[in-house]
Write an enzyme that holds these catalytic residues in place. Sequence first.
Site, PDB file in Angstrom:
ATOM      1  CG  ASP A   1       1.636  17.331 -42.165  1.00  6.40           C
ATOM      2  OD1 ASP A   1       2.165  16.481 -42.915  1.00  6.40           O
ATOM      3  OD2 ASP A   1       1.799  18.550 -42.294  1.00  6.40           O
TER       4      ASP A   1
ATOM      5  CG  ASP B   1      -3.365  19.604 -40.158  1.00  2.45           C
ATOM      6  OD1 ASP B   1      -3.304  18.814 -41.123  1.00  2.45           O
ATOM      7  OD2 ASP B   1      -2.518  20.494 -39.959  1.00  2.45           O
TER       8      ASP B   1
ATOM      9  CG  ASP C   1      -0.890  21.032 -35.684  1.00  8.40           C
ATOM     10  OD1 ASP C   1      -0.959  21.372 -34.492  1.00  8.40           O
ATOM     11  OD2 ASP C   1      -0.264  21.675 -36.546  1.00  8.40           O
TER      12      ASP C   1
END
Lengths: 325, 447
Positions: A101, A99, A276
């Site tokens: 972001d 992930d 993450d």
Amino acid sequence: MIKIEYLTPASPEERKRYYREEWDIKQVPDFIAHSIQEREFGFDHVGRGPNDRYKVFRNPDLLKRFLKVRTPFAAYCSVAFYDKPRRRDKWTKAELVFDVDAKDIPIRTCECEGVCEICLNEAREIVCGIIDTLKEDLGLKNIHIVYSGRGYHVRVLDDDVTHVNSDVRSQIVKYIVGAEVPENEYSLDYEKVSYEHFVIPFGYPNVFTERVKYSILHLNEHSNLDEVNKKLLKDVLKYRPLIEDNNWGMFKNKIGPLRYKKVVNGIASMNMSLVDAKVSIDLKRILRLPSSLHSMVSMKCTEVKNIETFDPFKEAVPKFVYERK
Amino acid sequence: MVSVAFINPLSDEGEIIVRELGDFGRVLSDNDDLMQIVTGSRSQEISNDSFIPRNYVDLAIKRIEWFVKKKNDRNFDNNQYDFLFNTEILKFDVIAFYLLCQAVGVKYGPNSRESRVMVESQGKLIEYRLEKLSKNVREEVVTNILNSLISSTHIKWTFFEDLISTKKLKLQDLILDQGEIVLDKDDFLERFSHKIHGRKPEKMYEALIGDRIKELVMIKMVMQNTENYILKVGEKSDREIEPNPILLELADKISDVLAASVRSYGIGGSYRGNVKASALNPKAFPPCVKKVMEGMKSGGRNDAIIMFLTPFISYARLYPSVFSENITKQISDIDPSLSIVQNEVLPLIFEAAERCTPPLFEDQPQDKVNLNAKLGFGMHQDPDLKNEGETIWYTPMSCEKVKIHLPSLCKPDENCKKIGNPLSYYNMMIWKVRKEAKTESTTDNKE
């Protein structure tokens, strides 16, 4: 191209319009549609997080009906596959996920508050690096990229990795992001030899070199690296054109070997924040459903066909946003 | 030529030796052949009878003793255990290995301290045995064992999933290409020669892979197989009615060796065995805890306060020796009236939560319930004895977990290098502080 200031939260009316007029079940990628009955779905109906969980759909038509009727604030589906998804029981496997972001990446040249074109593009560059390593080093092939609305999800479905536990996933993350400085001294029979990471054009040292290069080329005078003071940061910025040309040895000489060590140590410790990691090691995570609406920013969570050319402001903006102008 | 069973007792040769043992009862009988080999070992210390194993069970215990003492005893004398490196001991050594695995598997299972010590001791023994071999013999043995453990020339990295999962191997230690691990020299040259500039590819192979990585992989594979064997024995013994009493007795003796080592040296060092619960000393907190105590920004607040700080503060105050004692407790076992929790533990956590931006419990009051849950008092607003046990009292996150969940917290200092858990850091620093205070007071008294 749409301007970022138009990407404000979607109203309930806009959500309705999106799901009833624009969204199509065919936009749900095959890698999810084909395993729909094995996955758990979760929904956020009011914008306070996915509280409506443990939902199961026997086929895509039932999902279609649910989304068109309920027009949720956000829709999610599990990375995990279960024999009994309604109770999250009998876990069989889970996608390996990264992930990225845009608002959380450690070095952003934009310094914006939320996300913007610049940091979204930086997130895209990081994703490209991750994919290269997944393919070239780990030999993975069944890789899907999803634009999440504020960044990217890299979702890997190769059989080799879908059954591995959190500990293995955590090691994969460390490898992929370059979280540790590679050794640089090796003992042979009668001598010690020194190979800095940048003279080794393969394996983990090469991954690390790529990540360090990315970081150094994206630093600015406000960047914060452990153990790197303002003077050293200034010198790194001054000499970084050498790295652009892969003149690593000269860069190291200009900076000084001890100070170079500080720089790479600082980057290694920061690299864990490129993704993450909590998401990667979670075997039962739910992720935003590709094709669903990210209502907070009024963007479509969408599968990316070509990450090299993908532009979220062209390909992930729902029609209703254009009509806001 | 050295038998591969001397390095890998789980090899076919090792299994043949076990089958040839015959009557199991013999393992406790004095064995003249064994004693002769031991006393005849080149540098063996024989001044005391206790240095000489008299039978298979004695030898098994000596194996563990060697590992524990070598690791912890500053005055360790390797000559007392020289027989362990004498290849003539092969047949006895292999039987001793199996006895140890079976005893540990039957009584303690694979997730025990005894199992960990057994597996680690086997790894260390292999390392030292290899060191005593000539370069050629060493290479040959390692290659033979590797060939028997890895059948294909193209090894996918996922083949080592167990080793990676148990952290016996790090992915970064291996050279990966297209999903395969490169171990063979020709394979290396074929894949990478054209990419290497200004360096000799052959030398680079020797440095990055060569015998070093081959040996590492081989040793770790034998260790993993040892662990798997202990697991298999444990599972089998669960189905059997009565384990062999000789194995149970040996298991007790192994435990005694470890207990004696804790008494003499502490576990893994000299400070952890003696840590008692006492008032918290924030000066001894590790950098990550100090950082959370200063308050966190939005985003990481929840995990930092609830998942990280709450277990740390509660264990540091109430049960700092949780990892060395390895016994699960509830808070009320130590603080029956919960007065320490109310007066010392919670105020510190609330202070840190208050310093967050925005203050954690102001905009997320429901997190008080989560905090309570991590202390073992269930999903309730306040700690209450009647709810204790509804959830488990979370143990402090390891450094490894902190790096994954809260990477921004990990800013290690010099002392962090020696520890794997923030609580161990605290215990070490507390021990240091006390030692310094003691030295000061002794000096003062003298003055």
